[in-house]
Design an enzyme around this catalytic site. Structure first.
Site, PDB file in Angstrom:
ATOM      1  CG  ASP A  17      -1.744   1.206   1.366  1.00  0.00           C
ATOM      2  OD1 ASP A  17      -2.396   1.574   0.369  1.00  0.00           O
ATOM      3  OD2 ASP A  17      -1.743   1.821   2.454  1.00  0.00           O
ATOM      4  CG  ASP A  19      -1.650   7.513  -0.209  1.00  0.00           C
ATOM      5  OD1 ASP A  19      -0.508   7.804  -0.599  1.00  0.00           O
ATOM      6  OD2 ASP A  19      -2.655   7.637  -0.931  1.00  0.00           O
ATOM      7  CE1 TYR A  28      -9.238  11.133  -2.482  1.00  0.00           C
ATOM      8  CE2 TYR A  28     -10.219  12.979  -1.299  1.00  0.00           C
ATOM      9  CZ  TYR A  28     -10.308  11.687  -1.808  1.00  0.00           C
ATOM     10  OH  TYR A  28     -11.447  10.960  -1.633  1.00  0.00           O
ATOM     11  CD  GLN A  61      -3.731   7.251  -4.869  1.00  0.00           C
ATOM     12  OE1 GLN A  61      -4.125   8.409  -4.710  1.00  0.00           O
ATOM     13  NE2 GLN A  61      -3.063   6.602  -3.907  1.00  0.00           N
ATOM     14  NE  ARG A 116     -12.802   1.850  -3.683  1.00  0.00           N
ATOM     15  CZ  ARG A 116     -12.076   2.826  -3.137  1.00  0.00           C
ATOM     16  NH1 ARG A 116     -11.086   3.377  -3.815  1.00  0.00           N
ATOM     17  NH2 ARG A 116     -12.302   3.245  -1.921  1.00  0.00           N
TER      18      ARG A 116
END
Ligand code: MG
Ligand code: ZN
Length: 202
Positions: A17, A19, A28, A61, A116
């Site tokens: 992963d 973030d 964001y 994202q 996703r």
């Protein structure tokens, strides 16, 4: 077929992963200058590189579908991360992201997709591109969906407490048990390198 595969037929990977796991969670991420690697991230990635474990970034994202950032910006961010890692002698083998979201504003990206997380589409792409065996691989992230991804592909899932991880730990998910919950990516690295299939056992 590549020669390394003949010598070591099992190719392990980490599905990493971004973030809150490799870099600090800042909402964001719309400018490369806002990228902040954790202090241990370069060491962690280099350890995987040296151990012959592929490192595949897999990141949702949805900001792209929502119109908060463009794919061009995502690519810039990933190029910037690659440069920072390279300065420390480390590299990520592939940077994959899902730009979709069912509630997005950008018409062509506003949909249910198979990439996703926790859906496995991007892992399947890594399997195609690198011959990775997902059953001998590890998903690492700060959300339960990262753990779920690892299990969805028959591998293991590790939750880190950075980013949203400490909060996630307080909210257990029915039927979903992490193979390990650790403080951060460098601890995850130690755990994985102890659990990756030893070549002598193959
Ligand atoms: Mg995350
Ligand atoms: Zn997608």
């Amino acid at each position: 077929m590549n020669l390394a595969n003949l010598v070591n037929p099992v190719m392990s990977a980490i599905f990493l992963d971004r973030d809150g796991t490799l870099i600090e969670e800042v909402g964001y991420l719309d400018r490369p200058e806002r990228v902040a690697l954790y202090p241990w991230s370069i060491d962690a990635i280099r350890a995987f590189n040296r151990a012959g474990v592929r490192v595949v970034m897999i990141t949702n994202q949805s900001g792209v579908a929502r119109g908060f950032l463009t794919e061009e910006v995502v690519d810039q961010v990933h190029r910037h991360i690659a440069i920072l890692l390279q300065e420390g002698g480390a590299f990520i083998d592939a940077y994959y992201y899902c730009p979709h979201h069912p509630d997005g504003k950008v018409p062509e990206l506003a949909r249910v997709c198979d990439c996703r997380k926790p859906a496995r589409g991007l892992v399947d792409r890594a399997v195609q591109e690198f011959g990775i065996d997902p059953r001998h691989s590890f998903a690492v992230g700060d959300r339960w969906l990262d753990v779920a991804l690892g299990h969805a592909v028959g591998g293991r899932g590790i939750l880190v407490r950075t980013g949203y991880g400490a909060r996630e730990e307080e909210r257990p998910q029915d039927g979903l048990v992490a193979d390990a919950i650790v403080n951060n990516l460098i601890e995850a690295t130690g755990w994985i390198l102890r659990h990756v299939a030893p070549k002598s056992a193959l």
